[in-house]
Scaffold this motif. Structure first.
Motif, PDB file in Angstrom:
ATOM      1  N   LEU A 142       0.824  -1.211   0.000  1.00  0.00           N
ATOM      2  CA  LEU A 142       0.000   0.000   0.000  1.00  0.00           C
ATOM      3  C   LEU A 142       0.856   1.259   0.000  1.00  0.00           C
ATOM      4  CD1 LEU A 142      -2.863  -0.951   2.502  1.00  0.00           C
ATOM      5  CD2 LEU A 142      -3.008  -0.786   0.016  1.00  0.00           C
ATOM      6  N   GLY A 143       2.075   1.145   0.535  1.00  0.00           N
ATOM      7  CA  GLY A 143       2.966   2.299   0.564  1.00  0.00           C
ATOM      8  C   GLY A 143       3.325   2.811  -0.819  1.00  0.00           C
ATOM      9  N   PHE A 144       3.336   1.936  -1.820  1.00  0.00           N
ATOM     10  CA  PHE A 144       3.636   2.357  -3.191  1.00  0.00           C
ATOM     11  C   PHE A 144       2.552   3.297  -3.729  1.00  0.00           C
ATOM     12  CE2 PHE A 144       6.141  -1.598  -3.037  1.00  0.00           C
ATOM     13  CZ  PHE A 144       7.364  -1.106  -3.455  1.00  0.00           C
ATOM     14  N   PHE A 145       1.355   3.232  -3.159  1.00  0.00           N
ATOM     15  CA  PHE A 145       0.252   4.084  -3.610  1.00  0.00           C
ATOM     16  C   PHE A 145       0.022   5.255  -2.657  1.00  0.00           C
ATOM     17  CE2 PHE A 145      -0.523  -0.252  -5.069  1.00  0.00           C
ATOM     18  CZ  PHE A 145      -0.715  -0.054  -6.431  1.00  0.00           C
ATOM     19  N   GLY A 146       0.949   5.457  -1.749  1.00  0.00           N
ATOM     20  CA  GLY A 146       0.856   6.580  -0.831  1.00  0.00           C
ATOM     21  C   GLY A 146      -0.129   6.397   0.295  1.00  0.00           C
ATOM     22  N   VAL A 147      -0.549   5.166   0.552  1.00  0.00           N
ATOM     23  CA  VAL A 147      -1.506   4.891   1.624  1.00  0.00           C
ATOM     24  C   VAL A 147      -0.751   4.674   2.931  1.00  0.00           C
ATOM     25  CG1 VAL A 147      -3.348   3.363   2.418  1.00  0.00           C
ATOM     26  CG2 VAL A 147      -3.094   3.845  -0.027  1.00  0.00           C
ATOM     27  N   GLN A 148      -1.210   5.317   3.976  1.00  0.00           N
ATOM     28  CA  GLN A 148      -0.583   5.166   5.280  1.00  0.00           C
ATOM     29  C   GLN A 148      -0.820   3.748   5.814  1.00  0.00           C
ATOM     30  OE1 GLN A 148       1.377   7.438   6.839  1.00  0.00           O
ATOM     31  NE2 GLN A 148       1.137   8.657   4.953  1.00  0.00           N
ATOM     32  N   PRO A 149       0.116   3.236   6.640  1.00  0.00           N
ATOM     33  CA  PRO A 149      -0.052   1.879   7.191  1.00  0.00           C
ATOM     34  C   PRO A 149      -1.375   1.716   7.925  1.00  0.00           C
ATOM     35  CG  PRO A 149       2.156   2.712   7.632  1.00  0.00           C
ATOM     36  CD  PRO A 149       1.377   3.866   7.072  1.00  0.00           C
ATOM     37  N   LEU A 150      -2.025   0.606   7.668  1.00  0.00           N
ATOM     38  CA  LEU A 150      -3.311   0.307   8.295  1.00  0.00           C
ATOM     39  C   LEU A 150      -3.125  -0.710   9.406  1.00  0.00           C
ATOM     40  CD1 LEU A 150      -5.524  -0.050   5.080  1.00  0.00           C
ATOM     41  CD2 LEU A 150      -5.269   1.972   6.529  1.00  0.00           C
TER      42      LEU A 150
END
Length: 294
Positions: A142-150
Protein backbone atom coordinates in the motif's frame (compact mmCIF):
# COMPACT_ATOMS: atom_id res chain seq x y z
CA UNK A 1 -21.49 -76.83 13.83
CA UNK A 2 -19.70 -73.91 15.43
CA UNK A 3 -20.55 -70.53 13.98
CA UNK A 4 -17.66 -68.49 12.70
CA UNK A 5 -17.20 -65.38 14.82
CA UNK A 6 -15.27 -63.56 12.11
CA UNK A 7 -16.27 -63.57 8.44
CA UNK A 8 -13.72 -64.84 5.95
CA UNK A 9 -14.74 -62.48 3.16
CA UNK A 10 -11.78 -60.34 1.98
CA UNK A 11 -14.14 -57.41 1.51
CA UNK A 12 -14.84 -57.35 5.25
CA UNK A 13 -11.17 -57.13 6.16
CA UNK A 14 -10.57 -54.39 3.60
CA UNK A 15 -13.48 -52.35 4.95
CA UNK A 16 -12.83 -53.03 8.64
CA UNK A 17 -9.94 -50.51 9.13
CA UNK A 18 -11.94 -47.68 7.53
CA UNK A 19 -15.10 -48.51 9.50
CA UNK A 20 -13.11 -48.80 12.73
CA UNK A 21 -11.39 -45.44 12.12
CA UNK A 22 -14.75 -43.81 11.31
CA UNK A 23 -16.25 -45.19 14.52
CA UNK A 24 -13.35 -44.04 16.71
CA UNK A 25 -12.74 -40.65 15.10
CA UNK A 26 -16.26 -39.68 14.04
CA UNK A 27 -19.09 -41.63 15.63
CA UNK A 28 -17.76 -41.99 19.18
CA UNK A 29 -17.00 -38.25 19.68
CA UNK A 30 -20.41 -37.43 18.23
CA UNK A 31 -22.13 -39.70 20.75
CA UNK A 32 -20.06 -38.25 23.60
CA UNK A 33 -20.99 -34.71 22.53
CA UNK A 34 -24.66 -35.70 22.34
CA UNK A 35 -24.46 -37.23 25.83
CA UNK A 36 -22.72 -34.15 27.26
CA UNK A 37 -25.26 -31.81 25.67
CA UNK A 38 -28.06 -33.17 27.86
CA UNK A 39 -25.99 -33.24 31.05
CA UNK A 40 -24.42 -30.65 33.29
CA UNK A 41 -20.70 -31.11 32.69
CA UNK A 42 -18.44 -28.39 34.06
CA UNK A 43 -14.73 -29.16 34.06
CA UNK A 44 -14.13 -26.73 36.92
CA UNK A 45 -16.77 -28.41 39.10
CA UNK A 46 -16.41 -32.15 38.54
CA UNK A 47 -17.25 -32.85 42.19
CA UNK A 48 -20.89 -32.00 41.43
CA UNK A 49 -21.00 -34.83 38.90
CA UNK A 50 -22.81 -34.76 35.58
CA UNK A 51 -26.54 -34.72 36.37
CA UNK A 52 -29.07 -35.04 33.58
CA UNK A 53 -30.51 -31.64 32.65
CA UNK A 54 -32.53 -32.54 29.55
CA UNK A 55 -32.82 -29.69 27.08
CA UNK A 56 -31.63 -26.97 29.46
CA UNK A 57 -28.33 -26.53 27.61
CA UNK A 58 -30.17 -26.16 24.29
CA UNK A 59 -32.58 -23.62 25.77
CA UNK A 60 -29.65 -21.66 27.24
CA UNK A 61 -27.94 -21.68 23.85
CA UNK A 62 -31.00 -20.53 21.91
CA UNK A 63 -31.58 -17.68 24.36
CA UNK A 64 -27.94 -16.58 24.38
CA UNK A 65 -27.54 -13.36 22.37
CA UNK A 66 -23.76 -13.83 22.15
CA UNK A 67 -24.27 -17.20 20.47
CA UNK A 68 -26.51 -15.63 17.83
CA UNK A 69 -24.04 -12.80 17.26
CA UNK A 70 -21.21 -15.28 16.69
CA UNK A 71 -23.42 -17.32 14.37
CA UNK A 72 -24.39 -14.15 12.49
CA UNK A 73 -20.73 -13.24 11.95
CA UNK A 74 -20.08 -16.75 10.68
CA UNK A 75 -23.03 -16.74 8.27
CA UNK A 76 -22.03 -13.31 6.97
CA UNK A 77 -18.52 -14.64 6.36
CA UNK A 78 -19.98 -17.60 4.48
CA UNK A 79 -22.24 -15.39 2.36
CA UNK A 80 -19.36 -13.06 1.45
CA UNK A 81 -16.35 -15.35 1.07
CA UNK A 82 -17.95 -18.38 -0.59
CA UNK A 83 -19.37 -16.53 -3.65
CA UNK A 84 -15.98 -14.83 -4.15
CA UNK A 85 -14.17 -18.18 -4.03
CA UNK A 86 -16.62 -19.75 -6.49
CA UNK A 87 -16.47 -16.78 -8.88
CA UNK A 88 -12.66 -16.63 -8.88
CA UNK A 89 -12.45 -20.42 -9.11
CA UNK A 90 -14.82 -20.47 -12.08
CA UNK A 91 -12.81 -17.73 -13.81
CA UNK A 92 -9.57 -19.66 -13.29
CA UNK A 93 -11.19 -22.91 -14.47
CA UNK A 94 -12.50 -21.26 -17.65
CA UNK A 95 -9.07 -19.78 -18.38
CA UNK A 96 -7.37 -23.15 -17.92
CA UNK A 97 -10.02 -24.90 -20.01
CA UNK A 98 -9.21 -22.88 -23.10
CA UNK A 99 -7.87 -24.99 -26.00
CA UNK A 100 -4.13 -25.29 -26.51
CA UNK A 101 -3.08 -24.77 -22.89
CA UNK A 102 -2.32 -28.35 -21.86
CA UNK A 103 1.13 -27.46 -20.47
CA UNK A 104 -0.30 -24.56 -18.50
CA UNK A 105 -3.05 -26.74 -17.02
CA UNK A 106 -0.48 -29.25 -15.80
CA UNK A 107 1.64 -26.54 -14.16
CA UNK A 108 -1.42 -24.77 -12.72
CA UNK A 109 -2.72 -27.96 -11.08
CA UNK A 110 0.55 -28.26 -9.18
CA UNK A 111 0.53 -24.60 -8.17
CA UNK A 112 -3.11 -24.64 -7.12
CA UNK A 113 -2.52 -27.52 -4.71
CA UNK A 114 -0.01 -25.54 -2.62
CA UNK A 115 -2.53 -23.29 -0.77
CA UNK A 116 -4.88 -26.23 -0.20
CA UNK A 117 -2.05 -28.33 1.26
CA UNK A 118 -1.18 -25.60 3.77
CA UNK A 119 -2.64 -26.32 7.19
CA UNK A 120 -5.12 -23.90 8.72
CA UNK A 121 -2.80 -22.91 11.57
CA UNK A 122 0.01 -22.08 9.15
CA UNK A 123 -2.40 -19.99 7.05
CA UNK A 124 -3.27 -18.02 10.17
CA UNK A 125 0.40 -17.44 10.97
CA UNK A 126 1.05 -16.33 7.39
CA UNK A 127 -1.88 -13.94 7.70
CA UNK A 128 -0.41 -12.44 10.89
CA UNK A 129 2.82 -11.74 9.01
CA UNK A 130 1.15 -10.36 5.88
CA UNK A 131 -1.16 -8.01 7.78
CA UNK A 132 1.27 -6.96 10.50
CA UNK A 133 1.12 -3.19 11.05
CA UNK A 134 4.89 -2.64 11.30
CA UNK A 135 6.46 -5.01 8.77
CA UNK A 136 3.57 -6.69 6.95
CA UNK A 137 3.58 -7.12 3.19
CA UNK A 138 0.07 -5.60 2.87
CA UNK A 139 1.14 -2.22 4.25
CA UNK A 140 4.39 -2.37 2.28
CA UNK A 141 2.46 -2.72 -0.98
CA UNK A 142 0.00 0.00 0.00
CA UNK A 143 2.97 2.30 0.56
CA UNK A 144 3.64 2.36 -3.19
CA UNK A 145 0.25 4.08 -3.61
CA UNK A 146 0.86 6.58 -0.83
CA UNK A 147 -1.51 4.89 1.62
CA UNK A 148 -0.58 5.17 5.28
CA UNK A 149 -0.05 1.88 7.19
CA UNK A 150 -3.31 0.31 8.30
CA UNK A 151 -3.88 -1.54 11.55
CA UNK A 152 -5.25 -4.61 9.80
CA UNK A 153 -5.52 -6.85 12.83
CA UNK A 154 -6.42 -4.07 15.28
CA UNK A 155 -9.44 -2.67 13.45
CA UNK A 156 -12.63 -4.79 13.67
CA UNK A 157 -13.62 -4.37 10.01
CA UNK A 158 -10.10 -4.79 8.63
CA UNK A 159 -9.50 -7.87 10.80
CA UNK A 160 -12.67 -9.44 9.39
CA UNK A 161 -11.53 -8.63 5.85
CA UNK A 162 -8.04 -10.00 6.56
CA UNK A 163 -9.42 -13.37 7.64
CA UNK A 164 -11.61 -13.43 4.55
CA UNK A 165 -8.65 -12.67 2.25
CA UNK A 166 -6.65 -15.57 3.68
CA UNK A 167 -9.58 -17.95 3.35
CA UNK A 168 -10.16 -16.89 -0.28
CA UNK A 169 -6.44 -17.35 -0.99
CA UNK A 170 -6.44 -20.85 0.47
CA UNK A 171 -9.66 -22.25 -1.00
CA UNK A 172 -10.15 -20.56 -4.36
CA UNK A 173 -7.77 -23.16 -5.90
CA UNK A 174 -10.02 -25.93 -4.54
CA UNK A 175 -13.02 -24.41 -6.31
CA UNK A 176 -10.98 -23.97 -9.50
CA UNK A 177 -9.84 -27.60 -9.58
CA UNK A 178 -13.33 -28.98 -8.91
CA UNK A 179 -14.91 -26.79 -11.60
CA UNK A 180 -12.09 -27.54 -14.04
CA UNK A 181 -12.79 -31.24 -13.55
CA UNK A 182 -16.42 -30.58 -14.44
CA UNK A 183 -15.43 -28.67 -17.58
CA UNK A 184 -13.25 -31.54 -18.77
CA UNK A 185 -16.36 -33.75 -18.79
CA UNK A 186 -18.09 -31.57 -21.40
CA UNK A 187 -18.08 -33.31 -24.83
CA UNK A 188 -15.73 -31.49 -27.18
CA UNK A 189 -18.17 -31.93 -30.05
CA UNK A 190 -20.87 -30.06 -28.13
CA UNK A 191 -18.52 -27.18 -27.31
CA UNK A 192 -17.30 -26.90 -30.90
CA UNK A 193 -20.85 -26.91 -32.22
CA UNK A 194 -21.86 -24.25 -29.71
CA UNK A 195 -18.94 -22.03 -30.76
CA UNK A 196 -20.13 -22.25 -34.35
CA UNK A 197 -23.61 -21.14 -33.31
CA UNK A 198 -22.61 -18.25 -31.03
CA UNK A 199 -19.51 -16.40 -29.89
CA UNK A 200 -21.07 -15.40 -26.56
CA UNK A 201 -19.09 -17.16 -23.85
CA UNK A 202 -21.85 -16.79 -21.25
CA UNK A 203 -24.35 -18.52 -23.56
CA UNK A 204 -22.05 -21.52 -23.97
CA UNK A 205 -21.38 -21.58 -20.23
CA UNK A 206 -25.07 -21.54 -19.30
CA UNK A 207 -26.52 -23.93 -21.89
CA UNK A 208 -23.66 -26.37 -22.56
CA UNK A 209 -21.26 -26.40 -19.61
CA UNK A 210 -23.60 -25.62 -16.69
CA UNK A 211 -25.06 -29.16 -16.34
CA UNK A 212 -21.53 -30.56 -16.00
CA UNK A 213 -20.59 -27.93 -13.42
CA UNK A 214 -23.57 -28.44 -11.10
CA UNK A 215 -22.34 -31.64 -9.37
CA UNK A 216 -18.99 -30.03 -8.60
CA UNK A 217 -20.68 -26.80 -7.54
CA UNK A 218 -22.90 -28.72 -5.14
CA UNK A 219 -19.87 -30.47 -3.65
CA UNK A 220 -18.10 -27.12 -3.25
CA UNK A 221 -21.10 -25.57 -1.49
CA UNK A 222 -21.48 -28.48 0.91
CA UNK A 223 -17.80 -28.90 1.76
CA UNK A 224 -16.94 -25.22 1.99
CA UNK A 225 -20.06 -24.35 3.99
CA UNK A 226 -19.19 -27.07 6.50
CA UNK A 227 -15.59 -25.85 6.65
CA UNK A 228 -16.58 -22.23 7.18
CA UNK A 229 -19.08 -23.05 9.89
CA UNK A 230 -16.42 -24.92 11.85
CA UNK A 231 -13.31 -22.92 10.90
CA UNK A 232 -11.20 -22.36 13.98
CA UNK A 233 -7.45 -22.87 13.50
CA UNK A 234 -6.81 -20.09 10.98
CA UNK A 235 -8.96 -17.56 12.85
CA UNK A 236 -7.54 -18.40 16.26
CA UNK A 237 -3.89 -18.25 15.19
CA UNK A 238 -4.47 -15.05 13.21
CA UNK A 239 -6.73 -12.91 15.42
CA UNK A 240 -7.67 -14.98 18.51
CA UNK A 241 -11.23 -13.98 17.69
CA UNK A 242 -10.45 -10.26 18.10
CA UNK A 243 -10.19 -7.41 18.16
CA UNK A 244 -12.97 -7.57 20.71
CA UNK A 245 -15.37 -10.08 19.18
CA UNK A 246 -15.00 -8.96 15.55
CA UNK A 247 -13.76 -12.35 14.32
CA UNK A 248 -15.20 -14.54 17.05
CA UNK A 249 -16.92 -17.00 14.77
CA UNK A 250 -19.17 -19.70 16.13
CA UNK A 251 -16.40 -22.30 16.44
CA UNK A 252 -14.20 -19.84 18.37
CA UNK A 253 -17.15 -19.03 20.65
CA UNK A 254 -17.81 -22.72 21.30
CA UNK A 255 -14.12 -23.21 22.15
CA UNK A 256 -14.31 -20.31 24.62
CA UNK A 257 -17.36 -21.80 26.32
CA UNK A 258 -15.95 -25.30 26.45
CA UNK A 259 -12.28 -24.75 27.28
CA UNK A 260 -12.04 -21.29 28.84
CA UNK A 261 -15.30 -21.23 30.76
CA UNK A 262 -15.10 -25.04 31.15
CA UNK A 263 -18.80 -25.67 30.44
CA UNK A 264 -18.60 -28.79 28.30
CA UNK A 265 -22.34 -29.42 28.45
CA UNK A 266 -23.27 -26.03 27.01
CA UNK A 267 -20.49 -26.18 24.41
CA UNK A 268 -21.65 -29.64 23.31
CA UNK A 269 -25.21 -28.38 22.86
CA UNK A 270 -23.93 -25.51 20.73
CA UNK A 271 -21.87 -27.94 18.64
CA UNK A 272 -24.89 -30.18 18.08
CA UNK A 273 -26.97 -27.22 16.90
CA UNK A 274 -24.14 -26.28 14.53
CA UNK A 275 -24.19 -29.83 13.17
CA UNK A 276 -27.94 -29.56 12.55
CA UNK A 277 -27.43 -26.27 10.70
CA UNK A 278 -24.76 -27.87 8.51
CA UNK A 279 -27.06 -30.76 7.62
CA UNK A 280 -29.92 -28.37 6.78
CA UNK A 281 -27.69 -26.30 4.48
CA UNK A 282 -26.45 -29.46 2.75
CA UNK A 283 -29.99 -30.64 2.13
CA UNK A 284 -30.95 -27.24 0.71
CA UNK A 285 -27.99 -27.29 -1.68
CA UNK A 286 -28.87 -30.76 -2.91
CA UNK A 287 -32.57 -29.94 -3.26
CA UNK A 288 -32.30 -26.64 -5.10
CA UNK A 289 -29.03 -26.98 -7.05
CA UNK A 290 -28.21 -30.63 -7.64
CA UNK A 291 -31.81 -31.53 -8.52
CA UNK A 292 -31.51 -29.44 -11.70
CA UNK A 293 -29.69 -32.41 -13.20
CA UNK A 294 -32.80 -34.55 -12.98
Amino acid sequence: MRRRLWPRSPAFWFLFPAVFALAVIGIYPLLVALYNSVHQYRLADLESGTPFVGLDNYVATLTDSTFWQALGRTMLFLCLALPIEIALGLFAALMLHRPGLAWLRAAARVGLVVPMATTYAVVGLIGRLIFNRQFGVANYLLGFFGVQPLDWLGDPTLAYVSVMVMDVWQWTPFCALILLAGLTMVPKEAEEAARLETRKRLTILWHIERPYLLPGLTAILILRSADMLKMFDAVYTMTRGGPGAATEFISVYIERIGFRLFDQGLASAQAMLLLVLTIVLSRLYIRYIYRELA
